[in-house]
Motif scaffolding. Structure first.
Motif, PDB file in Angstrom:
ATOM      1  N   PRO A   5       0.656  -1.436   0.017  1.00 38.61           N
ATOM      2  CA  PRO A   5      -0.036  -0.532  -0.273  1.00 38.61           C
ATOM      3  C   PRO A   5       0.997   1.160   0.097  1.00 38.61           C
ATOM      4  N   THR A   6       0.208   2.085  -0.538  1.00 39.63           N
ATOM      5  CA  THR A   6       1.062   3.685  -0.718  1.00 39.63           C
ATOM      6  C   THR A   6       0.321   4.560   0.439  1.00 39.63           C
ATOM      7  N   ASP A   7       1.350   5.990   0.555  1.00 35.82           N
ATOM      8  CA  ASP A   7       0.053   6.907   1.843  1.00 35.82           C
ATOM      9  C   ASP A   7       0.056   6.680   2.860  1.00 35.82           C
ATOM     10  N   TRP A  42      -4.586   4.674   4.401  1.00 42.91           N
ATOM     11  CA  TRP A  42      -3.713   4.756   3.347  1.00 42.91           C
ATOM     12  C   TRP A  42      -4.140   4.198   2.070  1.00 42.91           C
ATOM     13  N   LYS A  43      -3.517   3.580   0.853  1.00 45.06           N
ATOM     14  CA  LYS A  43      -4.269   3.929   0.251  1.00 45.06           C
ATOM     15  C   LYS A  43      -3.926   2.199  -1.522  1.00 45.06           C
ATOM     16  N   PRO A  44      -4.868   1.942  -1.776  1.00 44.22           N
ATOM     17  CA  PRO A  44      -4.670   0.154  -2.474  1.00 44.22           C
ATOM     18  C   PRO A  44      -3.750   0.497  -3.284  1.00 44.22           C
ATOM     19  N   PRO A  45      -2.919  -0.388  -3.599  1.00 43.39           N
ATOM     20  CA  PRO A  45      -2.009  -0.742  -4.057  1.00 43.39           C
ATOM     21  C   PRO A  45      -1.934  -1.059  -5.512  1.00 43.39           C
ATOM     22  N   PHE A  64       3.657   1.756  12.148  1.00 42.76           N
ATOM     23  CA  PHE A  64       2.811   1.044  11.536  1.00 42.76           C
ATOM     24  C   PHE A  64       3.555   1.078  10.168  1.00 42.76           C
ATOM     25  N   ARG A  65       2.809  -0.392   9.662  1.00 37.22           N
ATOM     26  CA  ARG A  65       3.073  -0.629   8.519  1.00 37.22           C
ATOM     27  C   ARG A  65       1.793  -1.557   7.775  1.00 37.22           C
ATOM     28  N   VAL A  66       1.162  -1.613   6.298  1.00 37.15           N
ATOM     29  CA  VAL A  66       0.921  -2.753   6.178  1.00 37.15           C
ATOM     30  C   VAL A  66       1.162  -3.380   5.152  1.00 37.15           C
ATOM     31  N   ARG A  67       0.046  -4.280   5.298  1.00 34.70           N
ATOM     32  CA  ARG A  67       0.556  -5.348   3.816  1.00 34.70           C
ATOM     33  C   ARG A  67      -1.040  -5.995   3.342  1.00 34.70           C
TER      34      ARG A  67
END
Length: 1522
Positions: free
Chosen positions: A607-609, A624-627, A676-679
């Motif tokens: 993901p971005t942003d 966030w924004k989808p990849p 934080f981070r997202v997968r």
């Protein structure tokens, strides 16, 4: 009656232009159509079955009998499908009728109207006969299955008002054709019957025909009879008298602005009717609008012409004709149009201008509509859960029925839409809004907007909603304004506003509850209270809809829940937008989500942003924004966290992946920093993580705001205050402010608003008038409430002043050649403070054209009557008046009617003025007025009062009094409760009754709630007073007391004391001079007033009660008595009716108190009231007077008993009183007196010699001391003695006792003072008053214009004999004003006043009666004894403003200077008269006459010249001047 023309479609040719006969025919046909609706309903089926027979009949033809039957069928209008037949002639006429309508339509507008009109006139009688024969009475026993109408449903039914003029013309033509066919007897009859022979069938038809003809003849005969009766009604016993009847009615008009229009009508009747023209039901006054209206009546033809019409002339006009037989009216409408676009002005006056392209609508023209609000809603207060309603009556002028106003309601500037919480109604006249279940969210400023096209008006009022009572005492108020800010598949962020009321304890936090739409089960979303006013709710089911509510909690308990939020679905915004228009189950609020079958995909990218969009102590929200790389299938997300500075990543949502690109992270440690981070993941696998966020501290990013500053309250109304403040520094995301108020010193704070207000200004309503309040403010955001600001300065709640509204009802009270006296009524709104004066303007009106306004007065006039000078004779004037107060000059009144300045020569009086009503009750009121300025040719001898109900006509005026009233007030009784009345007054003199006054404003006979009356009271000191209380006072209200409705000013017999809302008028010594009606009016209120009448009977009652209260007595059952007991004891006893626990008794023997001991045993039984004393034995020394003195509170009494032989004794001891002549009278009551008894008076042991002995006839001994003073202080003793013995009584008049006596003497002297008078002396002016006599204890003071006078050589005071005076030497204009002499008797100040402010009084004092100023330098004559033939000189000085004229008289005849007599007048002051050689002929009375505009004064001197006897020669004679 048809609708007014301007309420229909305004095209060039309208239905109103049709001939009235055609209109009536259409109306008749519509009624027939409705009455036969049941028959027509079956027509379509019958028509289909009869169509074949119709075609067959047209080809074959029929016999004569059949033709007759069909001719008859036109009256029946009902047919049968079994034997349908028709004559060829009928078919031809039917076709001709349709051709007639078609030709009328094709020929055009004008010709069609004419053709229709002609046909209508010709066929009207037959149409009426056909109406009676729809179904014959002879056929009532026949079976009718159905009826067949001749024409189709489309042709038969009128559509009413059609969309285009062409359709209306076509319908009218078709109708005439049908009606003609009916009237000519053509028709069709179809009947379904059993088989019969031809003879029976022919006989049945023939009998029906006869029945129809007989019915028609009966109708015609009945009509003839009615016409004959109507004709004979005009030839009744009244002969030619008959009611008015309009022969020609006025026609409605639609014109352009600036055009002239004329309404014409003709009326018949006898006596000749009187015609009056009205505009919107208001009589048209030609004089009030010079040149605007022209009304003419000539030979029964009446007309109303309106020149240069404006849009305001759009109205309904009607003419009313009336005579002794009745009244009738006819109506016409006028529409004045103004085109918005550019148009040639010359076309506006062209009569042939085509109007069809335009329509009169608020949008099509620049029309001006006057929109006003009546019966408006005020500031409203409610409580949560209650139903509240707001409403206004809307008046729109002109009232054009076709155009409906747009009604809109706003709350705090936001348009309100109907919902289950809000309902709106519009009745055509009244707009209302109802809050079915009020909540604090409903609090705010409500605005009603009424729009007519581009014109609109608004009215606003604030609505306050308080918290409902808490279920748990001390619990906080409910939160408010619950909203869902961010909704997706995984959570919904719920926000709310904190309540203003915390229940007395700080709010610990909030609980959030959710409920799935369609159920009633509420689930608490958070275990621990959250303080931040936003919270993400998780655990939602995707696609389901939810509602939320919030509860506040403190240590006392949990509040009531807030109002629920709007429903929200657990969907991503994109899904919600895609599915919004096609919900699967809208009635449940659920949205059924279907997923696509997964296709073979790829592992998604990162993901971005990624960013933290919100962080609090309880949670962190990520976004966030989808990849970009995601394949064709849906993706989900895993969120990971780690403590900042480490790489220990932990998955937050281990079990369920996140479906939305937003997520709320809980269970974080407060104060720590996290990254934080997202997968992303799908069926292909889990992708790479996104870039980690920067370190985020788990804490509230939004701080609680600081306290606002600079709290400034200012006055607004008598129940509200405007509070302003400054925004707190560094404030972020402010929701609003809460304001609290407290009565100064109470320590109790109350919220002024329950919904946070934005901005830094708020009006706090619902405050108590006259109280002082302090205010404080605190700010609100999602983080919480700030500290309170500093308290404001206290402010008293009172209305801010404003300029007064315009006066009204200007009338002329007197008119002479060059001046006029005007009168007017006080403004309805005085602006919160007293009116200081009025300004009058006038202008000339020449040939109906008014000129420019001119000022009549530079200095404001205080009375509501003013004379305007220097006007032109026979000139017409208009006037306007403006009122002024401390706030400034208000708007001027509307221009008055035109009045002509001319000399009034009428013999009767002019109109009274200033007529007003007071003391209004349910069955009575008091009417006051002022006498006319113009009294006519003889003095006014009385007044007549007239009254009528407000809505009654002029002929219903009736006189209240049969005989003229001498007074200028009247109490009118016998009124009917709830009825509105008006009044007027007429003055009368010897010549007759004059013109009535202006009519009062309408007054409703009602006793308003809270009305209080004047109450008479006598206090414990015996003071009689009248008391009045008012709880409706404004800050500037005052109590005004009047006697016989004349204001009381410095009456020495009265004392007025006012504190707050109570006023007391006390009588110093109630007597016959005080009899009358005492009234009290409270100014600046809605007519609060009352009165009390004191007549002789009431005065006697009050004086008796005063004496009883001043000298209360303990009532006795038995007087003091004595008895001898068995053992030789002597018992003294008396019994009182009642004794309280505080009662006590004193026992006195020969003026010395005795006490309980061996000789005397005393006892007081307070239960029975028995007082007794037992003496052990009676001895010679015990002879004397025994007295029991009782005291019970303020009440006293005593009883005495003498135990001596037959000697004289005192019944009442020596006392004093002050007579009305201010003398002191010592008196005592004696008993057992005989001729030989002597009385001796002593003062300080020195005998007082009395001129004559007292005869004791009344048993009272008195000693009169005249002009009592300090020298009379001492101990007075009186002794009674004769050969049987003596008795003594003593009175000490020293110290306090003497001071009390002197105070009473001074009081009597002060009451004896006469009114202040003015005397012109040689030195200047003297103000003086006389008293019975003067004593030094009576302190005298003088006040000038409310300031104590400082005495100097020029201004001195003193006492000469019984005269108390103030001398003003060489007076100046600064000495003008009000002078008060104050006499202080030791307890009370008595006042006498005189006003030298007025020009007349000042000049009377300074200049004398005639206005000539004089003193020793100004007016004196030198007396000298001159020898015969010597010179005589007389001189004096005069002074006046303006400078007076001087003339001399000798023996009452004017004479001038000559060689021997020289008259001089120098510098306007010095006057001298010299005779050079005196002779006996110069003897006589000489007078100097001085005159100016204020008057004339004369001074005389007598001159006598004689020759002594011893010197008879003329040259040796002497002259004497006396």
């Amino acid at each position: 009656m048809s609708l007014p023309f301007y309420q229909r479609h305004h095209e060039h040719y309208d239905r109103a232009y049709r001939h009235k006969a055609l209109s009536s025919t259409v109306s008749q046909y519509q009624k027939e159509t409705k009455s036969k609706s049941a028959l027509y309903a079956q027509g379509s089926a019958a028509y289909a079955r009869g169509s074949s027979a119709y075609r067959h009949s047209s080809a074959a033809g029929f016999s004569l009998d059949s033709s007759a039957a069909y001719s008859h069928g036109s009256s029946a209008l009902s047919t049968s499908s079994a034997a349908y037949s028709h004559a060829s002639e009928s078919i031809n006429k039917l076709a001709a009728a349709y051709r007639l309508g078609s030709e009328a339509y094709s020929l055009g507008l004008k010709n069609s109207n004419l053709m229709i009109e002609d046909q209508s006139y010709k066929m009207s009688p037959k149409a009426k006969r056909a109406k009676q024969s729809l179904i014959s009475e002879d056929k009532e026993n026949e079976a009718l299955d159905y009826s067949v109408p001749i024409f189709t449903g489309r042709e038969v039914n009128l559509s009413g008002i059609t969309d285009t003029e062409e359709e209306r013309i076509k319908e009218s033509a078709a109708y005439v054709a049908k009606r003609n066919l009916f009237a000519m007897g053509e028709g069709v009859s179809v009947k379904k019957v059993a088989k019969k022979t031809s003879e029976e069938e022919h006989h049945e038809k023939k009998s029906r025909k006869v029945a129809i003809r007989e019915s028609a003849e009966h109708v015609a005969m009945k009509k003839t009879l009615e016409e004959t009766q109507a004709f004979h009604k005009k030839l009744n016993k009244d002969k030619l008298l008959h009611a008015p009847e309009f022969v020609i009615e006025p026609r409605s008009h639609t014109i352009w602005e600036k055009e002239n229009v004329r309404f014409n009508c003709s009326v018949a009747g006898w006596p000749e009717p009187r015609v009056t023209w009205y505009k919107n039901n208001v009589p048209i006054d030609v004089q009030a609008h010079p040149g605007k209206y022209i009304i003419q009546s000539r030979y029964g033809l009446h007309s109303l012409e309106i020149t240069e019409c404006e849009f305001d002339d759009t109205a309904q006009y009607h003419a009313s004709a009336m005579n002794v037989k009745g009244e009738v009216s006819v109506y016409a409408s006028l529409v004045v149009k103004r085109y918005k676009g550019e148009i040639d002005a010359s076309l506006l006056h062209a009569r042939n201008l085509s109007l069809s392209p335009f329509a009169v609508t608020p949008h099509g023209y620049a029309s001006r509509f006057e929109i006003s609000f009546v019966d408006k809603f005020d500031v409203a207060f409610g409580r949560e859960g209650e139903t509240m309603s707001l409403g206004c009556t809307v008046v729109i002028n002109p009232d054009i029925k076709r155009f409906k106003p747009d009604i809109e309601w706003y709350r705090n500037g936001v348009l309100i839409t109907p919902s289950k919480w809000v309902q709106m109604q519009w009745s055509g006249e009244r707009a209302s809004l109802t809050l079915t279940h009020a909540n604090k969210e409903d609090e705010g400023l409500y605005t009603l907007r009424v729009a007519m096209g581009e014109y609109y008006e608004e009215y606003s009022g604030y609505v306050f909603v308080r918290d409902a009572d808490a279920e748990i005492p001390g619990a906080p108020g409910a939160p408010l304004d619950v909203q869902c800010l961010d909704a997706n598949k995984d959570y919904v962020i719920v926000s709310w506003k904190q309540p203003a009321v915390d229940g007395g304890n700080p709010i610990l936090g909030y609980f959030i509850d959710r409920c799935e739409v369609g159920t009633s089960h509420w689930t608490q979303c958070n275990e621990n209270p959250v303080k931040f006013a936003r919270f993400p709710v998780t655990g939602l089911i995707e696609g389901r809809s939810y509602i939320f509510r919030v509860r506040a909690v403190n240590k006392a308990g949990v509040s009531l829940p807030s109002r629920v939020s709007e429903p929200v679905a657990a969907l991503d915004p994109a899904d919600r937008a895609r599915l919004r228009s096609h919900p699967s189950a809208p009635w449940t609020g659920q949205i059924i989500v279907t997923e696509e079958e997964p296709a073979e995909g790829v592992v998604p990218g990162p993901p971005t942003d990624l960013q933290v969009i919100e962080a609090t102590k309880n949670y962190v929200v990520l976004s966030w924004k989808p990849p970009g790389q995601r394949g064709h299938e849906g993706i989900m997300y895993f969120v990971e966290k780690c403590v900042a500075g480490t790489e220990d990543w932990q998955r937050v949502n281990t079990e369920i992946p996140v479906k939305s690109p937003r997520f709320a992270v809980f269970d974080l440690s407060e104060g720590k920093s996290y990254c934080f981070r997202v997968r992303c993941c799908n069926s292909a696998g889990i992708g790479e993580p996104s870039e980690a966020t920067e370190a985020t501290v788990v804490d509230d990013k939004l701080d609680i705001p600081k306290a606002p500053g600079r709290i400034m309250p200012t006055r607004n109304t008598d129940t509200s205050v405007v509070v302003t403040w400054t925004e707190p520094p560094d404030a972020k995301e402010l929701v609003g402010y809460y304001i609290e108020s407290s009565v100064e010193g109470s320590g109790r704070w109350e919220p002024c608003n329950n919904n946070p207000v934005k901005g830094t200004r708020f009006i706090c309503h619902g405050l108590s008038n006259g109280e002082k309040y302090i205010f404080r403010v605190r700010a609100v955001n999602a983080a919480g409430l700030s500290e309170f600001s500093q308290e404001s300065e206290p402010i008293e709640v009172k209305a801010a002043i404003a300029a007064p509204s315009p006066p009204y009802d200007i009338v002329v009270l007197e008119s002479v050649r060059d001046s006029m006296v005007l009168g007017w009524k006080q403004p309805e709104a005085i602006g919160g403070t007293e009116i200081t004066g009025y300004y009058v303007n006038y202008r000339e009106v020449i040939d109906g054209v008014p000129g420019k306004w001119k000022e009549a007065n530079i200095k404001a006039v205080t009375e509501r009557a003013y004379r305007i000078q220097d006007l032109k004779e026979n000139m017409v004037y208009q006037f306007q008046v403006a009122a002024a107060n401390l706030a400034g000059v208000g708007a001027p009144s509307k221009p008055s009617k035109p009045f002509k300045c001319e000399e009034w020569t009428i013999a009767v009086p002019g109109p009274p003025h200033d007529v007003k009503c007071t003391e209004v009750r349910k069955d009575s009121l008091v009417l006051l007025w002022k006498e006319p300025v113009y009294s006519g040719r003889s003095p006014i001898v009385g007044y007549y009062v007239d009254m009528k109900e407000t809505e009654a006509k002029e002929e219903h005026w009736r006189s209240v009094n049969e005989k003229p009233l001498q007074k200028k007030y009247l109490k009118i009784g016998g009124l009917t409760q709830g009825v509105s009345y008006v009044f007027r007054v007429r003055a009368t003199n010897q010549a007759g009754v004059g013109k009535p006054s202006d009519v009062t404003d309408a007054v409703i006979a009602e006793t308003r709630p809270g009305t209080k009356e004047v109450v008479v009271d006598v206090d414990d000191n015996g003071v009689i007073s009248l008391n009045f209380e008012c709880d409706q006072m404004s800050p500037d209200s005052k109590f005004v007391w009047s006697k016989n409705y004349e204001p009381i000013q410095d009456d020495p017999r009265l004392n007025i004391d006012t504190k707050g809302g109570k006023s007391k008028l006390s009588f110093k010594d109630l007597g016959e001079d005080d009899l009358g009606i005492y009234s009290c009016i409270v100014t600046d209120t809605d007519g609060v007033s009352s009165s009390y009448t004191i007549d002789e009977e009431e005065m006697k009652r009050l004086l008796a009660l005063s004496h009883e209260r001043q000298f209360p007595t303990v009532p006795l059952i038995s007087e003091l008595a004595v008895e001898i007991l068995e053992k030789g004891e002597v018992r003294f006893w008396l019994q009182a009716e009642k004794l309280s626990g505080n009662a006590k008794a004193n026992f006195v023997f020969n003026d010395k108190e005795i006490f309980n001991g061996e000789k005397y045993k005393m006892k007081v039984d307070k239960n029975t009231g028995l007082v007794e004393m037992i003496m052990d034995k009676l001895e010679e020394k015990d002879e004397g007077t025994y007295t029991f003195q009782l005291q019970d509170g303020k009440a006293t009494n005593q009883s005495s008993l003498v135990l001596i032989g037959d000697g004289p004794h005192f019944v009442d001891k020596l006392g004093w009183e002050v007579t009305d002549e201010c003398n002191v009278l010592l008196k005592c009551k004696v008993a057992n007196i005989k001729k030989e008894t002597h009385i001796v008076w002593y003062k300080d042991d020195r005998e007082i010699m009395v001129d004559e002995e007292h005869d004791f006839k009344d048993g009272v001994c008195t000693l009169l001391i005249s002009e009592f003073s300090k020298k009379d202080a001492g101990t007075y003793e009186v002794i009674l003695k004769d050969d049987r013995g003596k008795d003594t009584s003593e009175l000490k008049l020293k110290d306090t006792a003497f001071a009390d006596l002197m105070n009473e003497v001074c009081r009597k002297i002060a009451l004896s003072a006469t009114d202040l008078k003015i005397q012109s002396t040689a030195e200047g002016i003297r103000l003086y008053s006389y008293v019975t006599y003067y004593v030094e204890d009576l302190r005298v003071g003088w006040v000038h214009n409310d300031s104590q006078i400082k005495f100097t050589d020029r201004m001195r005071t003193g006492v000469t004999g019984e005269q108390i005076w103030l001398q003003i030497n060489e007076p100046t204009p600064q000495d003008k004003g009000r002078y008060v002499m104050e006499l202080f008797d030791g307890n009370t100040t008595h006042k006498k006043a005189v006003d030298l402010s007025g020009q007349a009084k000042w000049e009377a004092g300074i200049f004398g009666e005639a206005g000539i100023k004089k003193h020793s330098k100004y007016l004196w004559i030198q007396y000298s004894f001159l020898l015969f033939l010597q010179a005589l000189n007389l001189s004096c000085t005069v002074w006046g403003d303006p400078t007076p004229e001087v003339s001399w008289l000798k023996n009452e005849k004017s004479f001038v200077s000559d060689a021997n007599c020289i008259l001089k007048y120098e510098s306007g002051k010095n006057v001298s008269f010299s005779i050079s050689t005196v002779s006996t002929q110069d003897s006589g009375k000489y007078s100097i006459v001085v005159k100016n505009k204020y008057g004339t004064e004369t001074s005389d001197v007598t001159v006598s010249v004689y020759i002594p006897e011893e010197e008879r020669e003329p040259k040796e004679g002497n002259s004497t001047v006396t």
